[in-house]
Motif scaffolding. Sequence first.
Motif, PDB file in Angstrom:
ATOM      1  N   VAL A   1       0.934  -1.250  -0.055  1.00 26.99           N
ATOM      2  CA  VAL A   1       0.028  -0.005  -0.171  1.00 26.99           C
ATOM      3  C   VAL A   1       0.751   1.190   0.042  1.00 26.99           C
ATOM      4  N   ALA A   2       1.823   1.314   0.884  1.00 25.98           N
ATOM      5  CA  ALA A   2       2.956   2.420   0.729  1.00 25.98           C
ATOM      6  C   ALA A   2       3.434   2.782  -0.601  1.00 25.98           C
ATOM      7  N   GLY A   3       3.964   1.582  -1.133  1.00 22.18           N
ATOM      8  CA  GLY A   3       4.395   1.689  -2.518  1.00 22.18           C
ATOM      9  C   GLY A   3       3.431   2.246  -3.403  1.00 22.18           C
ATOM     10  N   ALA A   4       2.198   1.762  -3.513  1.00 15.83           N
ATOM     11  CA  ALA A   4       1.260   2.098  -4.418  1.00 15.83           C
ATOM     12  C   ALA A   4       0.902   3.735  -4.038  1.00 15.83           C
ATOM     13  N   VAL A   5       0.859   4.119  -2.800  1.00 13.19           N
ATOM     14  CA  VAL A   5       0.766   5.525  -2.509  1.00 13.19           C
ATOM     15  C   VAL A   5       1.811   6.343  -3.176  1.00 13.19           C
TER      16      VAL A   5
ATOM     17  N   MET B   1      -4.064  -1.565  -8.199  1.00  6.74           N
ATOM     18  CA  MET B   1      -3.923  -3.118  -8.295  1.00  6.74           C
ATOM     19  C   MET B   1      -2.724  -3.295  -7.103  1.00  6.74           C
ATOM     20  N   THR B   2      -1.651  -2.607  -7.127  1.00  2.40           N
ATOM     21  CA  THR B   2      -0.858  -2.915  -6.057  1.00  2.40           C
ATOM     22  C   THR B   2      -1.279  -2.718  -4.828  1.00  2.40           C
ATOM     23  N   ALA B   3      -2.006  -1.511  -4.391  1.00  2.25           N
ATOM     24  CA  ALA B   3      -2.693  -1.236  -3.393  1.00  2.25           C
ATOM     25  C   ALA B   3      -3.613  -2.279  -2.839  1.00  2.25           C
ATOM     26  N   GLY B   4      -4.605  -2.767  -3.774  1.00  5.54           N
ATOM     27  CA  GLY B   4      -5.410  -3.924  -3.537  1.00  5.54           C
ATOM     28  C   GLY B   4      -4.819  -5.073  -3.205  1.00  5.54           C
ATOM     29  N   ILE B   5      -3.450  -5.642  -3.696  1.00  2.00           N
ATOM     30  CA  ILE B   5      -2.872  -6.565  -3.339  1.00  2.00           C
ATOM     31  C   ILE B   5      -2.460  -6.767  -1.973  1.00  2.00           C
ATOM     32  N   GLY B   6      -1.798  -5.510  -1.603  1.00  2.00           N
ATOM     33  CA  GLY B   6      -1.485  -5.029  -0.296  1.00  2.00           C
ATOM     34  C   GLY B   6      -2.713  -5.260   0.782  1.00  2.00           C
ATOM     35  N   VAL B   7      -3.794  -4.673   0.451  1.00  2.00           N
ATOM     36  CA  VAL B   7      -4.990  -4.877   1.440  1.00  2.00           C
ATOM     37  C   VAL B   7      -5.252  -6.384   1.415  1.00  2.00           C
ATOM     38  N   VAL B   8      -5.180  -7.016   0.668  1.00  2.00           N
ATOM     39  CA  VAL B   8      -5.727  -8.585   0.511  1.00  2.00           C
ATOM     40  C   VAL B   8      -4.516  -9.141   1.438  1.00  2.00           C
ATOM     41  N   MET B   9      -3.241  -8.959   1.346  1.00  2.00           N
ATOM     42  CA  MET B   9      -2.218  -9.481   1.951  1.00  2.00           C
ATOM     43  C   MET B   9      -2.314  -9.234   3.629  1.00  2.00           C
ATOM     44  N   PHE B  10      -2.553  -7.741   3.806  1.00  2.00           N
ATOM     45  CA  PHE B  10      -2.786  -7.562   5.264  1.00  2.00           C
ATOM     46  C   PHE B  10      -3.898  -8.217   5.858  1.00  2.00           C
TER      47      PHE B  10
ATOM     48  N   GLY C   1      -8.733  -3.522  10.480  1.00  2.00           N
ATOM     49  CA  GLY C   1      -7.260  -3.750   9.798  1.00  2.00           C
ATOM     50  C   GLY C   1      -7.205  -3.431   8.178  1.00  2.00           C
ATOM     51  N   ALA C   2      -8.108  -3.495   7.522  1.00  2.00           N
ATOM     52  CA  ALA C   2      -7.977  -2.948   6.324  1.00  2.00           C
ATOM     53  C   ALA C   2      -7.776  -1.281   6.054  1.00  2.00           C
ATOM     54  N   LEU C   3      -8.657  -0.495   6.949  1.00  2.00           N
ATOM     55  CA  LEU C   3      -8.753   0.863   7.086  1.00  2.00           C
ATOM     56  C   LEU C   3      -7.340   1.187   7.571  1.00  2.00           C
ATOM     57  N   LEU C   4      -6.637   0.493   8.501  1.00  2.00           N
ATOM     58  CA  LEU C   4      -5.447   0.726   9.251  1.00  2.00           C
ATOM     59  C   LEU C   4      -4.349   0.658   8.327  1.00  2.00           C
ATOM     60  N   ALA C   5      -4.496  -0.458   7.512  1.00  2.00           N
ATOM     61  CA  ALA C   5      -3.214  -0.798   6.505  1.00  2.00           C
ATOM     62  C   ALA C   5      -3.220   0.366   5.504  1.00  2.00           C
TER      63      ALA C   5
END
Length: 101
Positions: free
Chosen positions: A29-33, A45-54, A78-82
Motif C-alpha cells: 500500500v505504501a508503495g502504491a501511494v 492493483m498494487t494497493a489492492g494486493i497489499g490490502v488482501v495480504m494484510f 485492519g484494512a482501514l489501518l493498513a
Amino acid sequence: MASTEPAHQGSFASQHLSMICKYIGISFVAGAVSHGVFSGLRSLMTAGIGVVMFLIGQFIETRQKGDTRGLGLSLLLGALLAIGMGFFYGKFAAFPRFTRA
C-alpha cells in the motif's frame, strides 16, 4: 480455581507468517501511494494486493487467538489501518523530495 495456562497461541511459524503478510500488505500500500501519481491502474492493483495480504495476515492472527466473534470488525478495521499506514509511510517515502522549503 483459575487456569494459569497462557491463552491459545499458534505456532511460531504461523505467528511469523501472520506478521510477514501484514508487513507485506502495508509495504504494498505504501508503495502504491508513493508511486501512484505516476502509474494509475497499476498502483490501484498494487494497493489492492497489499490490502488482501494484510487481511490474510489479520485473519491468520485472529484464528490463532481462537476468538473469531469479532472477525468481521477486526478485518474491516485492519484494512482501514493498513491503508492509513500505507498513506502515512508512503508520503514520507517519496513526497518530501517534491517539496521545497
